[in-house]
Motif scaffolding. Sequence first.
Motif, PDB file in Angstrom:
ATOM      1  N   PHE A   5       0.793  -1.228   0.035  1.00  0.00           N
ATOM      2  CA  PHE A   5       0.061  -0.097   0.153  1.00  0.00           C
ATOM      3  C   PHE A   5       0.831   1.134   0.125  1.00  0.00           C
ATOM      4  N   GLU A   6       0.780   2.010  -0.950  1.00  0.00           N
ATOM      5  CA  GLU A   6       1.683   3.264  -1.062  1.00  0.00           C
ATOM      6  C   GLU A   6       1.214   4.209  -0.004  1.00  0.00           C
ATOM      7  N   ALA A   7       1.975   4.533   1.097  1.00  0.00           N
ATOM      8  CA  ALA A   7       1.464   5.453   1.949  1.00  0.00           C
ATOM      9  C   ALA A   7       2.666   5.736   2.807  1.00  0.00           C
ATOM     10  N   GLN A   8       2.610   6.436   3.931  1.00  0.00           N
ATOM     11  CA  GLN A   8       3.359   6.782   4.941  1.00  0.00           C
ATOM     12  C   GLN A   8       2.540   6.384   6.307  1.00  0.00           C
ATOM     13  N   ALA A   9       3.352   5.806   7.251  1.00  0.00           N
ATOM     14  CA  ALA A   9       2.761   5.383   8.429  1.00  0.00           C
ATOM     15  C   ALA A   9       3.192   6.456   9.234  1.00  0.00           C
ATOM     16  N   LEU A  10       2.179   7.012  10.101  1.00  0.00           N
ATOM     17  CA  LEU A  10       2.647   8.151  11.112  1.00  0.00           C
ATOM     18  C   LEU A  10       3.274   7.350  12.379  1.00  0.00           C
TER      19      LEU A  10
ATOM     20  N   PHE B  37      -2.242   6.061   8.482  1.00  0.00           N
ATOM     21  CA  PHE B  37      -1.420   6.034   7.321  1.00  0.00           C
ATOM     22  C   PHE B  37      -1.959   7.147   6.543  1.00  0.00           C
ATOM     23  N   ILE B  38      -1.095   7.904   6.014  1.00  0.00           N
ATOM     24  CA  ILE B  38      -1.340   8.996   5.079  1.00  0.00           C
ATOM     25  C   ILE B  38      -1.034   8.837   3.522  1.00  0.00           C
ATOM     26  N   ASP B  39      -1.911   8.827   2.649  1.00  0.00           N
ATOM     27  CA  ASP B  39      -1.743   8.699   1.206  1.00  0.00           C
ATOM     28  C   ASP B  39      -2.293   9.998   0.668  1.00  0.00           C
ATOM     29  N   SER B  40      -2.264   9.774  -0.532  1.00  0.00           N
ATOM     30  CA  SER B  40      -2.786  10.870  -1.630  1.00  0.00           C
ATOM     31  C   SER B  40      -4.260  10.998  -1.413  1.00  0.00           C
ATOM     32  N   GLY B  41      -4.833  10.143  -0.936  1.00  0.00           N
ATOM     33  CA  GLY B  41      -6.520   9.996  -0.773  1.00  0.00           C
ATOM     34  C   GLY B  41      -6.601  10.535   0.805  1.00  0.00           C
ATOM     35  N   GLY B  42      -5.813  10.698   1.639  1.00  0.00           N
ATOM     36  CA  GLY B  42      -6.070  11.226   2.970  1.00  0.00           C
ATOM     37  C   GLY B  42      -5.655  10.223   4.147  1.00  0.00           C
ATOM     38  N   LEU B  43      -6.405  10.197   5.100  1.00  0.00           N
ATOM     39  CA  LEU B  43      -6.116   9.512   6.708  1.00  0.00           C
ATOM     40  C   LEU B  43      -6.659   8.065   6.277  1.00  0.00           C
ATOM     41  N   ASN B  44      -6.007   7.143   6.490  1.00  0.00           N
ATOM     42  CA  ASN B  44      -6.204   5.660   6.653  1.00  0.00           C
ATOM     43  C   ASN B  44      -6.037   4.849   7.825  1.00  0.00           C
ATOM     44  N   VAL B  45      -6.733   3.778   8.210  1.00  0.00           N
ATOM     45  CA  VAL B  45      -6.245   2.828   9.123  1.00  0.00           C
ATOM     46  C   VAL B  45      -6.333   1.345   8.276  1.00  0.00           C
ATOM     47  N   LEU B  46      -5.995   0.541   9.066  1.00  0.00           N
ATOM     48  CA  LEU B  46      -6.122  -1.002   8.803  1.00  0.00           C
ATOM     49  C   LEU B  46      -7.183  -1.633   9.598  1.00  0.00           C
ATOM     50  N   GLU B  47      -8.371  -2.223   9.147  1.00  0.00           N
ATOM     51  CA  GLU B  47      -9.094  -2.819   9.982  1.00  0.00           C
ATOM     52  C   GLU B  47      -9.042  -4.450   9.707  1.00  0.00           C
TER      53      GLU B  47
ATOM     54  N   VAL C  24      -5.038 -10.622   7.814  1.00  0.00           N
ATOM     55  CA  VAL C  24      -5.249  -9.696   6.879  1.00  0.00           C
ATOM     56  C   VAL C  24      -6.208  -8.599   7.319  1.00  0.00           C
ATOM     57  N   GLY C  25      -5.810  -7.396   6.563  1.00  0.00           N
ATOM     58  CA  GLY C  25      -6.810  -6.132   7.063  1.00  0.00           C
ATOM     59  C   GLY C  25      -7.090  -5.524   5.697  1.00  0.00           C
ATOM     60  N   MET C  26      -8.288  -4.607   6.012  1.00  0.00           N
ATOM     61  CA  MET C  26      -8.580  -3.722   4.922  1.00  0.00           C
ATOM     62  C   MET C  26      -8.180  -2.239   5.140  1.00  0.00           C
ATOM     63  N   ILE C  27      -7.670  -1.860   4.132  1.00  0.00           N
ATOM     64  CA  ILE C  27      -7.541  -0.153   4.492  1.00  0.00           C
ATOM     65  C   ILE C  27      -8.751   0.608   4.585  1.00  0.00           C
TER      66      ILE C  27
ATOM     67  N   PRO D 108     -14.451   1.531   3.699  1.00  0.00           N
ATOM     68  CA  PRO D 108     -13.534   0.722   3.115  1.00  0.00           C
ATOM     69  C   PRO D 108     -13.071   0.986   1.780  1.00  0.00           C
ATOM     70  N   THR D 109     -11.745   0.919   1.437  1.00  0.00           N
ATOM     71  CA  THR D 109     -11.292   1.125   0.091  1.00  0.00           C
ATOM     72  C   THR D 109     -11.148  -0.143  -0.730  1.00  0.00           C
ATOM     73  N   GLY D 110     -11.293  -1.328  -0.045  1.00  0.00           N
ATOM     74  CA  GLY D 110     -11.183  -2.610  -0.862  1.00  0.00           C
ATOM     75  C   GLY D 110      -9.676  -3.112  -0.920  1.00  0.00           C
ATOM     76  N   ILE D 111      -8.879  -2.398  -0.414  1.00  0.00           N
ATOM     77  CA  ILE D 111      -7.461  -2.740  -0.523  1.00  0.00           C
ATOM     78  C   ILE D 111      -7.079  -3.700   0.595  1.00  0.00           C
ATOM     79  N   ILE D 112      -6.775  -5.013   0.318  1.00  0.00           N
ATOM     80  CA  ILE D 112      -6.623  -5.982   1.434  1.00  0.00           C
ATOM     81  C   ILE D 112      -5.178  -6.050   1.457  1.00  0.00           C
ATOM     82  N   ILE D 113      -4.553  -6.183   2.786  1.00  0.00           N
ATOM     83  CA  ILE D 113      -3.085  -6.285   3.330  1.00  0.00           C
ATOM     84  C   ILE D 113      -2.943  -7.456   3.890  1.00  0.00           C
ATOM     85  N   SER D 114      -2.037  -8.228   3.436  1.00  0.00           N
ATOM     86  CA  SER D 114      -1.822  -9.440   4.225  1.00  0.00           C
ATOM     87  C   SER D 114      -0.806  -9.081   5.489  1.00  0.00           C
ATOM     88  N   LEU D 115      -0.749  -9.418   6.621  1.00  0.00           N
ATOM     89  CA  LEU D 115       0.039  -9.318   7.529  1.00  0.00           C
ATOM     90  C   LEU D 115       0.816 -10.549   7.946  1.00  0.00           C
ATOM     91  N   GLU D 116       0.816 -11.628   7.088  1.00  0.00           N
ATOM     92  CA  GLU D 116       1.484 -12.765   7.367  1.00  0.00           C
ATOM     93  C   GLU D 116       3.029 -12.459   7.280  1.00  0.00           C
TER      94      GLU D 116
END
Length: 96
Positions: free
Chosen positions: A15-20, A40-50, A61-64, A85-93
């Motif tokens: 996921f292209e972003a910066q973690a605060l 997380f901050i990206d070009s779309g704004g403020l995000n978290v992983l749920e 896994v989590g969704m942005i 929800p953005t639909g972006i799924i992140i694997s934390l494995e």
Amino acid sequence: MKLNAAQVERALTQFEAQALPDDHPVVPQLASMFGDHTFFIDSGGLNVLEPAETSEPETPVGMIVNLAYWTDETLTKLSPHEPEPTGIIISLESRH
């Protein structure tokens, strides 16, 4: 969802972003508004992983989820909204 350093690194490879960082001056204010998360901050704004469901329950896994949009072209002001929800799924494995 609060992530450890290794999970943040894994998320940022997907996921292209910066973690605060936790010691960033704005994190306490964000935590009071949105709860204890890694932000997380990206070009779309403020995000978290749920946490998200997967067909493989043993694979974490989590969704942005977007919490706030940028309101200016210089990306300095955020406007909160209902979590989206953005639909972006992140694997934390961890990959050994």
